[in-house]
Scaffold this motif. Structure first.
Motif, PDB file in Angstrom:
ATOM      1  N   VAL A  78       0.857  -1.182   0.000  1.00 62.69           N
ATOM      2  CA  VAL A  78       0.000   0.000   0.000  1.00 62.69           C
ATOM      3  C   VAL A  78       0.891   1.229   0.000  1.00 62.69           C
ATOM      4  N   CYS A  79       0.325   2.375  -0.428  1.00 66.56           N
ATOM      5  CA  CYS A  79       1.162   3.495  -0.846  1.00 66.56           C
ATOM      6  C   CYS A  79       2.011   4.138   0.250  1.00 66.56           C
ATOM      7  N   ALA A  80       1.416   4.620   1.337  1.00 68.22           N
ATOM      8  CA  ALA A  80       2.186   5.415   2.291  1.00 68.22           C
ATOM      9  C   ALA A  80       3.336   4.632   2.925  1.00 68.22           C
ATOM     10  N   PRO A  81       3.129   3.419   3.432  1.00 68.70           N
ATOM     11  CA  PRO A  81       4.281   2.672   3.936  1.00 68.70           C
ATOM     12  C   PRO A  81       5.326   2.386   2.857  1.00 68.70           C
ATOM     13  N   SER A  82       4.867   2.076   1.643  1.00 69.11           N
ATOM     14  CA  SER A  82       5.809   1.845   0.556  1.00 69.11           C
ATOM     15  C   SER A  82       6.652   3.084   0.302  1.00 69.11           C
ATOM     16  N   ARG A  83       6.015   4.231   0.246  1.00 73.73           N
ATOM     17  CA  ARG A  83       6.733   5.475  -0.051  1.00 73.73           C
ATOM     18  C   ARG A  83       7.601   5.932   1.114  1.00 73.73           C
ATOM     19  N   SER A  84       7.261   5.520   2.330  1.00 76.04           N
ATOM     20  CA  SER A  84       8.110   5.820   3.475  1.00 76.04           C
ATOM     21  C   SER A  84       9.467   5.143   3.327  1.00 76.04           C
ATOM     22  N   GLY A  85       9.445   3.891   2.858  1.00 72.39           N
ATOM     23  CA  GLY A  85      10.704   3.199   2.603  1.00 72.39           C
ATOM     24  C   GLY A  85      11.449   3.767   1.417  1.00 72.39           C
ATOM     25  N   ILE A  86      10.703   4.165   0.382  1.00 71.87           N
ATOM     26  CA  ILE A  86      11.325   4.732  -0.811  1.00 71.87           C
ATOM     27  C   ILE A  86      12.101   6.004  -0.481  1.00 71.87           C
ATOM     28  N   ARG A 130       3.629  13.136  -2.036  1.00 72.59           N
ATOM     29  CA  ARG A 130       4.648  12.680  -1.103  1.00 72.59           C
ATOM     30  C   ARG A 130       4.140  11.408  -0.412  1.00 72.59           C
ATOM     31  N   ASP A 131       3.263  11.579   0.590  1.00 73.47           N
ATOM     32  CA  ASP A 131       2.635  10.443   1.278  1.00 73.47           C
ATOM     33  C   ASP A 131       3.683   9.558   1.939  1.00 73.47           C
ATOM     34  N   TYR A 132       4.554  10.181   2.759  1.00 70.87           N
ATOM     35  CA  TYR A 132       5.699   9.474   3.312  1.00 70.87           C
ATOM     36  C   TYR A 132       5.443   8.868   4.694  1.00 70.87           C
ATOM     37  N   ASN A 133       4.313   9.161   5.328  1.00 70.47           N
ATOM     38  CA  ASN A 133       4.033   8.634   6.673  1.00 70.47           C
ATOM     39  C   ASN A 133       4.986   9.218   7.715  1.00 70.47           C
ATOM     40  N   ILE A 134       5.599  10.341   7.429  1.00 67.43           N
ATOM     41  CA  ILE A 134       6.632  10.909   8.289  1.00 67.43           C
ATOM     42  C   ILE A 134       6.230  12.327   8.677  1.00 67.43           C
ATOM     43  N   SER A 135       6.392  12.663   9.946  1.00 65.20           N
ATOM     44  CA  SER A 135       6.079  14.016  10.411  1.00 65.20           C
ATOM     45  C   SER A 135       7.365  14.811  10.620  1.00 65.20           C
ATOM     46  N   GLY A 136       7.230  16.131  10.578  1.00 63.46           N
ATOM     47  CA  GLY A 136       8.358  17.002  10.876  1.00 63.46           C
ATOM     48  C   GLY A 136       9.334  17.214   9.744  1.00 63.46           C
ATOM     49  N   ARG A 137       8.998  16.760   8.547  1.00 66.72           N
ATOM     50  CA  ARG A 137       9.904  16.932   7.400  1.00 66.72           C
ATOM     51  C   ARG A 137       9.200  17.690   6.272  1.00 66.72           C
ATOM     52  N   GLU A 138       8.381  18.645   6.640  1.00 68.59           N
ATOM     53  CA  GLU A 138       7.588  19.355   5.635  1.00 68.59           C
ATOM     54  C   GLU A 138       8.453  20.161   4.672  1.00 68.59           C
ATOM     55  N   ASN A 139       9.554  20.700   5.159  1.00 64.46           N
ATOM     56  CA  ASN A 139      10.438  21.502   4.306  1.00 64.46           C
ATOM     57  C   ASN A 139      11.566  20.615   3.771  1.00 64.46           C
TER      58      ASN A 139
END
Length: 641
Positions: A78-86, A130-139
């Motif tokens: 599924v997309c967000a976990p996949s893209r978090s690893g990418i 984006r859809d990275y499942n990660i917070s605090g990296r907006e910039n």
């Protein structure tokens, strides 16, 4: 026609591929441009992979002139976990970003792979998602992150500056199944810069797939809705191929095609039920090919037109991209570059499934050689738990109705039945994973070997999925300790061992010992193991009663489910309803999902359920709590409550 002839002539330029040792990676001013073109939600639905029902001539042509990988996988279905690893080059389970969706802070020392390209003076451009499942990296490092059309991609790029583009196409996204108009609406938005007349002309070149001629996978029932949705998806693949063709034309017109390496993948498999979201071949296996223009063909791992059987995954793409740019990957990357890869029969690819939107689940799997080994950590629940977004596709409701009416056969009924805790499949001969070899004595040695190998691997990468999300969140809320820093290696490895034992071979004595452990994650696995013993006909009432008073909401909710299976439904109902007062949103997701799965009468707590939609829980969990509440209330109304 001029474009196609030029493109074909470019593809047909042949050159011997020099030995990799002759190509240095010194910093030069002649770095390649790199494009990663990502289509959403599709398995290997290309003519290049032998699918005779799709029309993907442009992708097929480029694949034939590049290096095609026959055994490529996403690490998440599924997309967000996949893209978090990418984006990080790190398995999401090591960071706590494996759930769909969850916005989790990660250590500062884990950079995005694009940061390293930025340091090499690459111009970085992103097509929206984006859809990275990660917070605090907006910039983050993207120079351009809101492009839609090619002419918006390089607004501030310096002359001669190499570029890296991550091109998302949404033409094949699952949502195109939700309405007849959805695919055309996206297509129009993509090509609106060409004008309505040209866009209509392009759309009219697409030949709709005939649902009557396609093959229906064995795990799906042969229903009109199944055929219609699958045929529509094949049509969307054709539309996506046309988008890819127009993208290549724009790249050629810009004069950069001959300077650009092109990678094509999807973000995971899909998109029919039991593919996207599911850690099986159908949800994890993806298309992947890389095309090298003549001037960068020395970087290619094989000659043009090669088809490789190596086991590779998306976690390998970030180091591959850095390798193309002459950048040494950081040591913390979990993958390795495809350009200089040593392969052997011992290679494995890792996949996982966590919470999918509002429904909790956990699956871990590896593929080695032709075998896939799988552990299912919620075997008492079926694959086919109701997920609101998944059920928007017409074929899901049709399949569910067909099953409830008693019409499914042994194969198509499995989606709605309890699962086996372990799976072993010969996926070369059984790609749909219908024949579980785990209980076959002839494969006991292989089963033991792969079980041990996966266990060692989960401990090596520090799989945080063995810690309930509610427990991780509670500690983060208390003192801001990152998920990935809450457990030392020894403790986490011990929890992983106990989680596997509680799932695969639970016994009363070992579970009772876990109750005395101070960390609630141990006690959670005691409750999970107790459920497995209850479903096996054993009486563990005393163990469940003790766990039902635990301080952890995750533990109490799990013990309540065990009590329900033990025939103590009223106690289970009372305990679960009391947990609606919990202020941890991830505990609430567990509680609400359990109430839904058990089909409990919620008429007495309707107002309390409605009140759960009021707080601003944040982190996307708001929507999941809302979906669960709506599902419970709608179900009660259907039952006359």
């Amino acid at each position: 026609m001029r474009f196609l002839l030029l493109l074909i002539s470019l593809f047909l330029v042949t050159a011997c591929t020099p030995d990799r040792d002759s190509a240095d990676h010194e910093v030069t001013s002649d770095l390649p441009n790199i494009v990663w073109f990502v289509s959403e939600d599709n398995s290997q639905f290309l003519g290049a992979y032998g699918n005779e029902f799709v029309r993907t001539p442009t992708l097929d042509s480029l694949a034939a002139m590049g290096v095609l990988y026959r055994n490529a996988y996403s690490n998440a279905p599924v997309c967000a976990p996949s893209r978090s690893g990418i984006i990080t080059g790190v398995y999401p389970v090591s960071m706590g970003t494996q759930e769909m969706r969850s916005y989790v802070a990660i250590p500062d020392e884990i950079n995005y792979y694009i940061d390293y390209l930025k340091d090499r003076d690459y111009y970085l451009t992103l097509r929206r998602k984006r859809d990275y499942n990660i917070s605090g990296r907006e910039n983050d490092a993207w120079d351009q992150d809101d492009m839609w059309n090619f002419n918006e991609a390089f607004r501030e790029r310096k002359e001669g500056q190499p570029f890296y583009m991550f091109y998302n196409t949404f033409q094949t996204h699952e949502s195109r199944q939700h309405s007849p108009e959805a695919g055309r609406e996206y297509f129009n938005s993509t090509f609106n810069y060409l004008g309505e007349e040209v866009t209509d002309s392009l759309w009219n070149t697409i030949i709709p797939t005939d649902p009557d001629i396609i093959d229906v996978p064995d795990y799906l029932p042969d229903l009109p809705e199944v055929r219609s949705d699958l045929a529509n998806y094949y049509t969307m693949m054709q539309a996506m191929d046309l988008e890819f063709k127009m993208f290549l034309k724009e790249l050629e017109n810009s004069g950069e095609l001959e300077n650009t390496i092109i990678i094509y993948t999807s973000d995971h498999g899909g998109v029919m039920a039991r593919s996207k979201r599911f850690a099986m071949e159908t949800g994890l296996k993806i298309p992947l090919f890389i095309w090298f223009p003549e001037k960068y063909r020395h970087l290619s791992p094989a000659a043009p037109g090669s088809e490789l059987n190596d086991l590779v995954s998306l976690i390998d793409i970030p180091p591959t991209i850095l390798d193309m740019a002459g950048i040494v990957s950081p040591d913390y990357f979990d993958g390795s570059s495809l350009l200089e890869r040593d392969t052997s029969d011992s290679d494995v690819v890792f996949g996982f499934r966590g919470r999918m939107d509002e429904k909790i689940d956990m699956v871990r799997t590896i593929r080695q050689g032709k075998y896939r080994y799988t552990q299912v950590f919620y075997p008492h629940r079926p694959d086919g738990q109701f997920i609101q977004y998944l059920w928007r596709a017409p074929h899901l409701a049709a399949w569910e109705k067909y099953h409830k009416e008693g019409n499914t056969n042994d194969t198509t009924a499995r989606f709605f039945e309890m699962r086996e805790a372990e799976g072993l499949y010969d996926v070369e001969n059984d790609p749909w994973q219908l024949n579980n070899l785990a209980a076959d004595p002839a494969f006991s040695g292989l089963l033991d070997s792969l079980r041990e190998q996966q266990s060692d691997y989960l401990k090596e990468i520090g799989d945080l999925g063995f810690i309930p999300e509610g427990i991780l969140f509670e500690r983060f809320r208390e003192d801001s300790t990152l998920y990935s820093r809450q457990y030392d290696e020894e403790t986490l490895s011990d929890i992983i061992d106990n989680g596997i034992r509680a799932t695969v071979s639970p016994d009363r004595n070992s579970l009772t010992a876990l109750v005395e452990r101070p960390d609630p994650a141990y006690r959670f696995w005691a409750a999970m193991g107790a459920i497995n013993l209850v479903r096996d006909g054993q009486d563990v009432s005393g163990l469940l009663e003790e766990l039902a008073t635990d301080e952890s909401g995750d533990v109490r909710a799990t013990a309540a489910e065990g009590l329900y299976y033990a025939g103590r439904g009223e106690e289970a109902r009372s305990l679960l309803f009391s947990l609606l007062e919990n202020d941890n949103p991830y505990v609430l997701v567990r509680v609400l999902g359990t109430i839904d799965y058990l089909g409990l009468d919620t008429s007495s707590v309707k107002d309390q359920l409605e009140s759960l939609k009021e707080p601003d829980w944040g982190m996307h969990v708001d929507g999941y709590i809302d979906w669960l509440v709506d599902t419970l209330i709608a179900g009660q109304q259907e039952n006359g409550g």
